[in-house]
Enzyme design. Structure first.
Site, PDB file in Angstrom:
ATOM      1  N   ALA A  33     -36.009  14.891   2.943  1.00  0.00           N
ATOM      2  CA  ALA A  33     -35.720  15.675   4.138  1.00  0.00           C
ATOM      3  C   ALA A  33     -37.012  16.014   4.862  1.00  0.00           C
ATOM      4  O   ALA A  33     -38.049  16.234   4.243  1.00  0.00           O
ATOM      5  CB  ALA A  33     -34.979  16.964   3.768  1.00  0.00           C
ATOM      6  N   CYS A  34     -36.945  16.031   6.197  1.00  0.00           N
ATOM      7  CA  CYS A  34     -38.038  16.577   6.990  1.00  0.00           C
ATOM      8  C   CYS A  34     -37.524  17.869   7.621  1.00  0.00           C
ATOM      9  O   CYS A  34     -36.569  18.464   7.129  1.00  0.00           O
ATOM     10  CB  CYS A  34     -38.516  15.573   8.033  1.00  0.00           C
ATOM     11  SG  CYS A  34     -37.260  15.070   9.217  1.00  0.00           S
ATOM     12  N   MET A  35     -38.132  18.305   8.699  1.00  0.00           N
ATOM     13  CA  MET A  35     -37.789  19.608   9.250  1.00  0.00           C
ATOM     14  C   MET A  35     -36.333  19.709   9.693  1.00  0.00           C
ATOM     15  O   MET A  35     -35.678  20.727   9.483  1.00  0.00           O
ATOM     16  CB  MET A  35     -38.716  19.933  10.422  1.00  0.00           C
ATOM     17  CG  MET A  35     -38.605  21.367  10.904  1.00  0.00           C
ATOM     18  SD  MET A  35     -39.808  21.733  12.195  1.00  0.00           S
ATOM     19  CE  MET A  35     -41.330  21.562  11.295  1.00  0.00           C
ATOM     20  N   SER A  78     -31.550  20.866   6.882  1.00  0.00           N
ATOM     21  CA  SER A  78     -31.739  19.593   6.188  1.00  0.00           C
ATOM     22  C   SER A  78     -32.287  19.800   4.779  1.00  0.00           C
ATOM     23  O   SER A  78     -31.819  19.177   3.821  1.00  0.00           O
ATOM     24  CB  SER A  78     -32.672  18.691   6.991  1.00  0.00           C
ATOM     25  OG  SER A  78     -33.923  19.316   7.204  1.00  0.00           O
TER      26      SER A  78
END
Length: 477
Positions: A33-35, A78
């Site tokens: 996951a990213c931001m 996320s």
């Protein structure tokens, strides 16, 4: 009759749905996951119900980059959804020999959908995305301390607190190269600890006392680019050794030989090469900004939103980190951050003109984080589905970026924060011009969107909030 309120799905429910629609844990080769996005690489793409995943009520947008499928869930969501997925499926996303022909399937997918540029940018993102929370946290601390000390007597009244905050905020720079070494080694199949050691070697102050082949060594030469080269090469050496060294001797021999071989190759070849790359990149971007002025900033900021849309904007992180490492300031980040401001202005125009209650709710949910520089919810929920407002956002970004470049606004962090939060990280004397750049982008984006217009969606044709995906609305015309 009032419409029935749709219950918002919990993180656990979203995780369960995405896992099932992915074809189960055994069909997931890699996930992180990213931001704002959960990024998934499938073992066999045909087994995933992609259409249903895109149309899931909690998915705000979808992008495919090479073999990676990116599902936009929103700021903070996320990471929590990924945590829930990992709670439900232990070991999620790790390679496993028990998957049988998973590697062969993945190789086939790479051959079918991959390309060198896309793979390179994805690797860069994998290395630097885990560092973003540190950039954000330390950047806010640095900005807060700098703002208080510049515009008040905070550092004189509370010198120890101010010094402590400076220490807290600067901690990311003390470990940034080592963490980059760790993530690079992991990405290229090496041991994270050896990656950290190799990064520490080329940054060690003791290098200044050593000469090799008549050349004096320079601690830290090449910065972040040297670390990337050395850690990637170290992972290659380590993997090669482990294929040849007997299992009984592997733990004893492989790490030592990897460090020795890679260490000398690094000092003699890779670190100097990294220095050439770092100097070239820094000089090029600095020259473009200083001499190109308004035009350079206009082009850079105007083209940045499409890069964010495809999730490849993380490729600028090593460039900005090295720019900060060499010059002490980052002139690129404030230019690129105007992309988010232009989008905010465009979305406000949409908010004023639309008669869709559904669209207004989408805008109000994404606007607060949009002001703080997190643009994906507005990209996938508003401007991109509507089409023309996305172009207006790019126009707004371009005008703000032009002003920022012309006034040579700089910040003191490598990345991670944007929007209004980035104002706190200005170098001395940049605050007013930086704020004016944001205002210009807001206004230009608003004017462009207001007059370019858009096809206003009809509520009856829209799913209720939480009941559909912005990426599947088919609003762009």
């Amino acid at each position: 009759m009032a419409s029935k309120k749709v219950k918002k799905a919990s993180h656990a429910e979203i995780a369960k749905d995405l896992l099932e629609l992915s074809g189960g844990r055994e069909n997931i080769s890699k996930i992180y996951a990213c931001m704002t996005r959960v990024r998934i690489v499938f073992v066999d793409e045909s087994k995933a119900q992609l259409d249903k995943m895109k149309e899931h009520g909690s998915v705000r947008g979808y992008v495919k980059s090479s073999d990676e499928h990116q599902f936009v869930l929103g700021a903070g969501t996320s990471r929590k959804v990924l945590d829930a997925m990992e709670d439900q499926e232990k070991g999620l996303g790790t390679d496993s020999a028990s998957l049988g022909d998973a590697k062969d399937n993945k190789a086939a997918m790479d051959a079918k959908y991959g390309n060198p540029v896309g793979k390179f940018l994805k690797r860069v993102a994998n290395i630097f995305i885990p560092l973003i929370p540190g950039f954000i946290g330390c950047g806010i601390i640095i900005g807060l301390n700098n703002t208080l000390s510049t515009y008040t007597d905070f550092n004189e009244i509370f010198p120890n607190i101010s010094a402590s905050l400076a220490l807290f905020g600067g901690a990311i720079y003390a470990v940034m190269f080592v963490l980059t070494g760790v993530n690079t080694a992991k990405e290229f199949g090496g041991s994270p600890t050896i990656g950290a050691i190799l990064a520490a070697i080329i940054m060690a102050p003791g290098l200044g006392n050593i000469e090799l082949l008549g050349n004096s060594l320079l601690p830290g030469r090449g910065g972040i680019f040297a670390v990337l080269l050395v850690a990637a090469f170290g992972a290659y050496v380590e993997r090669s050794l482990r294929k040849r060294v007997p299992d009984s001797l592997d733990l004893v021999i492989s790490p030592a030989i990897t460090i020795i071989v890679t260490g000398f190759v690094a000092l003699l070849f890779l670190q100097p090469l990294g220095g050439v790359i770092a100097d070239g990149v820094t000089v090029t971007f600095t020259y473009m900004i200083e001499t190109g002025g308004f035009f350079a900033g206009f082009v850079m900021a105007g083209l940045f939103l499409p890069l964010v849309m495809f999730g490849i904007h993380q490729g600028f992180l090593p460039i900005m980190a090295e720019m900060l490492n060499q010059t002490g300031v980052n002139a690129l980040l404030p230019i690129l951050s105007m992309a988010g401001a232009g989008q905010v202005g465009a979305v406000i125009a949409v908010l004023i003109k639309t008669r869709s209650v559904w669209l207004k709710k989408v805008i109000w949910s994404g606007l607060p984080v949009g002001f703080l520089g997190i643009g994906e919810p507005l990209i996938y929920g508003v401007t991109l589905p509507l089409g023309r407002p996305f172009i207006a956002a790019c126009i707004g970004a371009a005008f703000g970026g032009g002003w920022i470049a012309m006034m040579q606004v700089t910040v003191t962090i490598p990345g991670g924060i944007s929007g209004l939060l980035l104002l706190s990280a200005d170098s001395q004397g940049s605050f007013l011009n930086h704020a004016l750049g944001l205002i210009i982008s807001y206004i230009a984006g608003f004017i462009a969107a207001y007059f370019i217009g858009f096809n206003d969606p009809v509520d009856e044709e829209m799913p209720s909030p939480g009941g559909g995906s912005a990426s599947s609305l088919g609003l762009a015309k």
